[in-house]
Scaffold this active site. Structure first.
Site, PDB file in Angstrom:
ATOM      1  N   HIS A 111       0.848  -1.185   0.000  1.00 53.65           N
ATOM      2  CA  HIS A 111       0.000   0.000   0.000  1.00 53.65           C
ATOM      3  C   HIS A 111       0.887   1.240   0.000  1.00 53.65           C
ATOM      4  O   HIS A 111       2.036   1.201   0.443  1.00 53.65           O
ATOM      5  CB  HIS A 111      -0.918   0.004   1.226  1.00 53.65           C
ATOM      6  CG  HIS A 111      -1.940  -1.077   1.170  1.00 53.65           C
ATOM      7  ND1 HIS A 111      -3.141  -0.918   0.527  1.00 53.65           N
ATOM      8  CD2 HIS A 111      -1.930  -2.346   1.642  1.00 53.65           C
ATOM      9  CE1 HIS A 111      -3.837  -2.028   0.616  1.00 53.65           C
ATOM     10  NE2 HIS A 111      -3.116  -2.921   1.298  1.00 53.65           N
ATOM     11  N   LYS A 160      15.588  -7.246   1.048  1.00 54.65           N
ATOM     12  CA  LYS A 160      16.548  -6.896  -0.003  1.00 54.65           C
ATOM     13  C   LYS A 160      16.883  -8.156  -0.782  1.00 54.65           C
ATOM     14  O   LYS A 160      16.699  -9.272  -0.287  1.00 54.65           O
ATOM     15  CB  LYS A 160      17.833  -6.319   0.606  1.00 54.65           C
ATOM     16  CG  LYS A 160      17.616  -5.004   1.312  1.00 54.65           C
ATOM     17  CD  LYS A 160      18.904  -4.478   1.882  1.00 54.65           C
ATOM     18  CE  LYS A 160      18.620  -3.171   2.604  1.00 54.65           C
ATOM     19  NZ  LYS A 160      19.789  -2.676   3.300  1.00 54.65           N
TER      20      LYS A 160
END
Length: 183
Positions: A111, A160
């Site tokens: 979001h 990551k």
């Protein structure tokens, strides 16, 4: 259905099309998880959900969850353990010989930060390359790539990219070891 680029606005025609697919697939997901099925039947139902044939070498343990389904792409000889969740609207690509532990969540949707746009979505595909292994209770966040032969330790949160031939662990996941080839 065309592939999502980077964001989706609630109330648009494209969003309504997604909701139509989602309603259909949620019925299939409920059928999948609420009645007994053979391994073949599981693959057939997941093939309907993803709109792609699931290879006979792939094994999926129930319950299996997805919020959309048609942007989930599974390679050959994949093992998905029970209670795994795939938030795939932005695209999840899983290579061959991948192992996914129980209670794993892989998400390609987020979001927006701005409160006025909070109900709007951003999409970033997730790629899990061949021979990767995700342990139990792993969370993979949008836009990350897990390299070939990599291992994600149980409970890790991948924020990551994970290089090939490495082991990561922790929250957020960090490299703890390099995998050396053995002959």
């Amino acid at each position: 259905m065309q592939k999502m680029k980077s964001k989706m606005d609630v109330g648009t025609a494209a969003y309504e099309q997604i909701e139509k697919v989602n309603r259909r697939n949620q019925i299939l997901v409920q059928e999948l998880n609420n009645t007994p099925h053979t391994k073949t039947e599981i693959r057939e139902l997941v093939s309907q959900i993803t709109n792609e044939k699931i290879d006979e070498t792939t094994e999926i343990r129930l319950p299996f969850y997805t919020d959309f389904g048609q942007n989930l792409h599974l390679g050959k000889n994949v093992y998905i353990s029970n209670c795994s969740m795939f938030v795939d609207l932005g695209g999840i690509y899983i290579g061959d010989n991948v192992l996914i532990g129980p209670n794993t969540t892989i998400t390609s949707v987020n979001h927006r930060v701005n409160p006025e746009e909070r109900r709007h979505l951003n999409f970033k595909s997730v790629y899990i390359h061949d021979n990767a292994w995700l342990g139990a209770n792993v969370t993979v966040t949008p836009g990350t790539v897990i390299g070939e032969n990599a291992i994600v330790a149980a409970g890790a949160v991948v924020t990551k990219n994970v290089p090939a031939n490495t082991i990561v662990a922790g929250v957020p996941a960090r490299i703890i070891k390099t995998i050396k080839e053995t002959n």
